[in-house]
Design a protein around this motif. Structure first.
Motif, PDB file in Angstrom:
ATOM      1  N   PRO A  39      41.044 -37.872  62.502  1.00 12.62           N
ATOM      2  CA  PRO A  39      40.003 -37.214  63.023  1.00 12.62           C
ATOM      3  C   PRO A  39      38.918 -36.916  61.856  1.00 12.62           C
ATOM      4  O   PRO A  39      39.258 -36.290  61.011  1.00 12.62           O
ATOM      5  N   SER A  40      37.635 -37.808  62.089  1.00  9.90           N
ATOM      6  CA  SER A  40      36.596 -37.506  61.080  1.00  9.90           C
ATOM      7  C   SER A  40      36.108 -36.143  61.226  1.00  9.90           C
ATOM      8  O   SER A  40      36.592 -35.221  62.100  1.00  9.90           O
ATOM      9  N   ARG A  41      35.340 -35.668  60.251  1.00  7.33           N
ATOM     10  CA  ARG A  41      34.748 -34.182  60.386  1.00  7.33           C
ATOM     11  C   ARG A  41      33.845 -34.071  61.847  1.00  7.33           C
ATOM     12  O   ARG A  41      33.819 -33.007  62.564  1.00  7.33           O
ATOM     13  N   GLN A  42      33.277 -35.209  62.303  1.00  7.75           N
ATOM     14  CA  GLN A  42      32.582 -34.811  63.186  1.00  7.75           C
ATOM     15  C   GLN A  42      33.355 -34.971  64.568  1.00  7.75           C
ATOM     16  O   GLN A  42      33.227 -34.271  65.612  1.00  7.75           O
ATOM     17  N   ALA A  43      34.674 -35.712  64.465  1.00  3.79           N
ATOM     18  CA  ALA A  43      35.420 -35.878  65.548  1.00  3.79           C
ATOM     19  C   ALA A  43      36.229 -34.260  65.611  1.00  3.79           C
ATOM     20  O   ALA A  43      36.351 -33.888  66.609  1.00  3.79           O
ATOM     21  N   GLN A  44      36.249 -33.675  64.614  1.00  3.55           N
ATOM     22  CA  GLN A  44      36.840 -32.267  64.513  1.00  3.55           C
ATOM     23  C   GLN A  44      36.067 -31.144  64.967  1.00  3.55           C
ATOM     24  O   GLN A  44      36.322 -30.408  65.979  1.00  3.55           O
ATOM     25  N   CYS A  45      34.669 -31.518  65.044  1.00  3.50           N
ATOM     26  CA  CYS A  45      33.629 -30.573  65.475  1.00  3.50           C
ATOM     27  C   CYS A  45      33.508 -30.690  66.973  1.00  3.50           C
ATOM     28  O   CYS A  45      33.662 -29.825  67.843  1.00  3.50           O
ATOM     29  N   ALA A  46      33.505 -32.163  67.350  1.00  8.26           N
ATOM     30  CA  ALA A  46      33.518 -32.340  68.843  1.00  8.26           C
ATOM     31  C   ALA A  46      34.793 -31.789  69.629  1.00  8.26           C
ATOM     32  O   ALA A  46      34.537 -31.315  70.847  1.00  8.26           O
ATOM     33  N   ARG A  47      35.806 -31.756  68.820  1.00  3.72           N
ATOM     34  CA  ARG A  47      37.245 -31.428  69.567  1.00  3.72           C
ATOM     35  C   ARG A  47      37.278 -29.864  69.446  1.00  3.72           C
ATOM     36  O   ARG A  47      38.119 -29.174  70.023  1.00  3.72           O
ATOM     37  N   LEU A  49      37.782 -28.216  66.725  1.00  2.00           N
ATOM     38  CA  LEU A  49      38.924 -27.694  65.795  1.00  2.00           C
ATOM     39  C   LEU A  49      38.370 -26.904  64.513  1.00  2.00           C
ATOM     40  O   LEU A  49      38.970 -26.122  63.929  1.00  2.00           O
ATOM     41  N   VAL A  50      36.951 -27.154  64.503  1.00  2.00           N
ATOM     42  CA  VAL A  50      36.135 -26.568  63.511  1.00  2.00           C
ATOM     43  C   VAL A  50      34.672 -26.010  63.884  1.00  2.00           C
ATOM     44  O   VAL A  50      34.331 -26.902  64.847  1.00  2.00           O
ATOM     45  N   LEU A  81      28.528 -31.241  57.565  1.00  2.00           N
ATOM     46  CA  LEU A  81      29.261 -32.218  57.315  1.00  2.00           C
ATOM     47  C   LEU A  81      29.705 -32.436  55.773  1.00  2.00           C
ATOM     48  O   LEU A  81      30.675 -32.978  55.398  1.00  2.00           O
ATOM     49  N   ASN A  82      28.703 -32.109  54.997  1.00  2.00           N
ATOM     50  CA  ASN A  82      28.992 -32.282  53.505  1.00  2.00           C
ATOM     51  C   ASN A  82      29.721 -30.924  52.962  1.00  2.00           C
ATOM     52  O   ASN A  82      30.276 -31.103  51.554  1.00  2.00           O
ATOM     53  N   ASN A  83      29.648 -29.901  53.740  1.00  2.00           N
ATOM     54  CA  ASN A  83      30.448 -28.834  53.018  1.00  2.00           C
ATOM     55  C   ASN A  83      31.957 -29.056  53.375  1.00  2.00           C
ATOM     56  O   ASN A  83      32.674 -28.973  53.898  1.00  2.00           O
ATOM     57  N   ASP A  84      32.468 -29.243  51.744  1.00  2.00           N
ATOM     58  CA  ASP A  84      33.797 -29.502  51.643  1.00  2.00           C
ATOM     59  C   ASP A  84      34.787 -28.080  51.736  1.00  2.00           C
ATOM     60  O   ASP A  84      36.195 -28.346  51.961  1.00  2.00           O
ATOM     61  N   SER A  85      34.103 -26.837  51.966  1.00  2.00           N
ATOM     62  CA  SER A  85      34.937 -25.717  51.895  1.00  2.00           C
ATOM     63  C   SER A  85      34.946 -25.185  53.159  1.00  2.00           C
ATOM     64  O   SER A  85      35.186 -24.121  53.568  1.00  2.00           O
ATOM     65  N   LYS A  86      34.415 -26.023  54.297  1.00  4.17           N
ATOM     66  CA  LYS A  86      34.201 -25.690  55.571  1.00  4.17           C
ATOM     67  C   LYS A  86      35.555 -25.171  56.537  1.00  4.17           C
ATOM     68  O   LYS A  86      35.480 -24.791  57.421  1.00  4.17           O
ATOM     69  N   GLY A  87      36.583 -25.871  55.931  1.00  5.08           N
ATOM     70  CA  GLY A  87      37.960 -25.543  56.723  1.00  5.08           C
ATOM     71  C   GLY A  87      38.404 -26.771  57.579  1.00  5.08           C
ATOM     72  O   GLY A  87      38.846 -26.759  58.551  1.00  5.08           O
ATOM     73  N   TRP A  88      37.932 -28.100  57.050  1.00  3.05           N
ATOM     74  CA  TRP A  88      38.367 -29.154  57.788  1.00  3.05           C
ATOM     75  C   TRP A  88      39.826 -29.174  57.804  1.00  3.05           C
ATOM     76  O   TRP A  88      40.526 -28.997  56.960  1.00  3.05           O
ATOM     77  N   LYS A  89      40.295 -29.694  58.962  1.00  5.27           N
ATOM     78  CA  LYS A  89      41.656 -29.965  59.166  1.00  5.27           C
ATOM     79  C   LYS A  89      42.202 -31.192  58.265  1.00  5.27           C
ATOM     80  O   LYS A  89      41.357 -32.531  58.374  1.00  5.27           O
ATOM     81  N   VAL A  90      43.182 -31.084  57.617  1.00  5.97           N
ATOM     82  CA  VAL A  90      43.635 -32.262  56.427  1.00  5.97           C
ATOM     83  C   VAL A  90      44.820 -33.252  57.337  1.00  5.97           C
ATOM     84  O   VAL A  90      45.746 -32.607  57.761  1.00  5.97           O
ATOM     85  N   THR A  91      44.668 -34.494  57.678  1.00  5.19           N
ATOM     86  CA  THR A  91      45.617 -35.083  58.213  1.00  5.19           C
ATOM     87  C   THR A  91      46.529 -35.892  57.084  1.00  5.19           C
ATOM     88  O   THR A  91      45.977 -36.467  56.036  1.00  5.19           O
ATOM     89  N   ASN A 160      19.930 -49.222  59.145  1.00  2.00           N
ATOM     90  CA  ASN A 160      20.650 -48.104  59.078  1.00  2.00           C
ATOM     91  C   ASN A 160      22.131 -48.512  59.225  1.00  2.00           C
ATOM     92  O   ASN A 160      22.636 -49.561  59.405  1.00  2.00           O
ATOM     93  N   ALA A 161      22.711 -47.349  58.862  1.00  2.53           N
ATOM     94  CA  ALA A 161      24.469 -47.172  58.983  1.00  2.53           C
ATOM     95  C   ALA A 161      24.841 -46.080  59.680  1.00  2.53           C
ATOM     96  O   ALA A 161      23.987 -45.140  59.742  1.00  2.53           O
ATOM     97  N   PHE A 162      26.310 -45.785  59.880  1.00  2.08           N
ATOM     98  CA  PHE A 162      26.628 -44.761  60.538  1.00  2.08           C
ATOM     99  C   PHE A 162      27.860 -44.203  59.552  1.00  2.08           C
ATOM    100  O   PHE A 162      28.426 -44.975  59.024  1.00  2.08           O
ATOM    101  N   TYR A 163      27.834 -42.897  59.295  1.00  2.00           N
ATOM    102  CA  TYR A 163      28.805 -42.381  58.275  1.00  2.00           C
ATOM    103  C   TYR A 163      29.851 -41.338  58.800  1.00  2.00           C
ATOM    104  O   TYR A 163      29.361 -40.518  59.922  1.00  2.00           O
ATOM    105  N   ALA A 164      30.977 -41.213  58.299  1.00  2.00           N
ATOM    106  CA  ALA A 164      31.879 -40.419  58.859  1.00  2.00           C
ATOM    107  C   ALA A 164      32.945 -40.139  57.597  1.00  2.00           C
ATOM    108  O   ALA A 164      33.403 -41.033  56.981  1.00  2.00           O
ATOM    109  N   CYS A 165      33.048 -38.825  57.397  1.00  4.83           N
ATOM    110  CA  CYS A 165      34.028 -38.526  56.285  1.00  4.83           C
ATOM    111  C   CYS A 165      35.188 -38.169  57.170  1.00  4.83           C
ATOM    112  O   CYS A 165      35.512 -37.193  58.101  1.00  4.83           O
ATOM    113  N   ILE A 166      36.485 -38.384  56.340  1.00  2.83           N
ATOM    114  CA  ILE A 166      37.805 -38.137  56.959  1.00  2.83           C
ATOM    115  C   ILE A 166      38.502 -37.353  55.611  1.00  2.83           C
ATOM    116  O   ILE A 166      38.857 -37.893  54.866  1.00  2.83           O
ATOM    117  N   ASP A 167      39.037 -36.000  56.049  1.00  2.65           N
ATOM    118  CA  ASP A 167      39.827 -35.196  55.133  1.00  2.65           C
ATOM    119  C   ASP A 167      41.509 -35.792  55.308  1.00  2.65           C
ATOM    120  O   ASP A 167      41.926 -35.455  56.606  1.00  2.65           O
TER     121      ASP A 167
END
Length: 171
Positions: A39-47, A49-50, A81-91, A160-167
């Motif tokens: 789950p990318s950061r935006q997927a975590q938001c949609a679900r 989780l964060v 989505l750039n905030n690395d200390s937001k509490g993203w779930k790590v897989t 353009n491009a689409f961007y996703a960060c995954i922890d």
């Protein structure tokens, strides 16, 4: 008398039409996509989780100019989505990971890129064709420990491009 009322009603409708068109919500852009798993950061938001802002409702919309290296694709309202200390779930993953993209609408694809830090660890040519509704890429991350992977879908028929960060935690 009835004719005057009809003419008045017609005139009111003609005058109100432009206001109604301006007040209607706009449609979303044509092409959208994001990494659904891990789950990318935006997927975590949609679900849920964060806790997140607007991105919760449109995880597929992190679109910006090609060449960026940010999680939010330059979209100010998705800056969290750039905030690395937001509490993203790590897989937890192995060194080799399969990333799954989901597209809610599809554009011709130039390429897909994957970065760990400033190092590109994966590149896949899109052939400038429209992708299916899902796409998977297996990437060797070449790193261990906690990592942030930046996945980029470079569009073939726009700038353009689409961007996703995954922890991930590479073990």
């Amino acid at each position: 008398m009835a004719l005057r009322r009809r003419i008045a009603a017609l005139a009111a409708g003609v005058l109100a039409a432009p206001l109604v068109v301006v007040a209607l919500p706009t449609a979303q852009a044509f092409a959208h996509g994001y990494v659904s798993s891990p789950p990318s950061r935006q997927a975590q938001c949609a679900r849920g989780l964060v806790q997140c802002g607007d991105i919760k409702y449109e995880p597929q919309s992190v679109e910006g100019p090609k060449g960026l290296r940010s999680c939010h694709g330059g979209v100010a309202r998705f800056a969290e989505l750039n905030n690395d200390s937001k509490g993203w779930k790590v897989t937890s993953v192995g060194q080799t990971v399969t990333f799954n993209w989901v597209f809610t609408a599809r554009h011709r694809t130039a390429s897909y890129e994957y970065y760990v830090g400033s190092r590109r660890v994966g590149y896949f040519d899109g052939g400038n064709v429209q992708p299916p509704s899902t796409v998977s890429h297996t990437v060797n991350l070449g790193a261990t420990g906690r990592q942030k992977v930046l996945a980029i879908w470079n569009i073939g028929d726009t700038a353009n491009a689409f961007y996703a960060c995954i922890d991930v935690n590479v073990g």
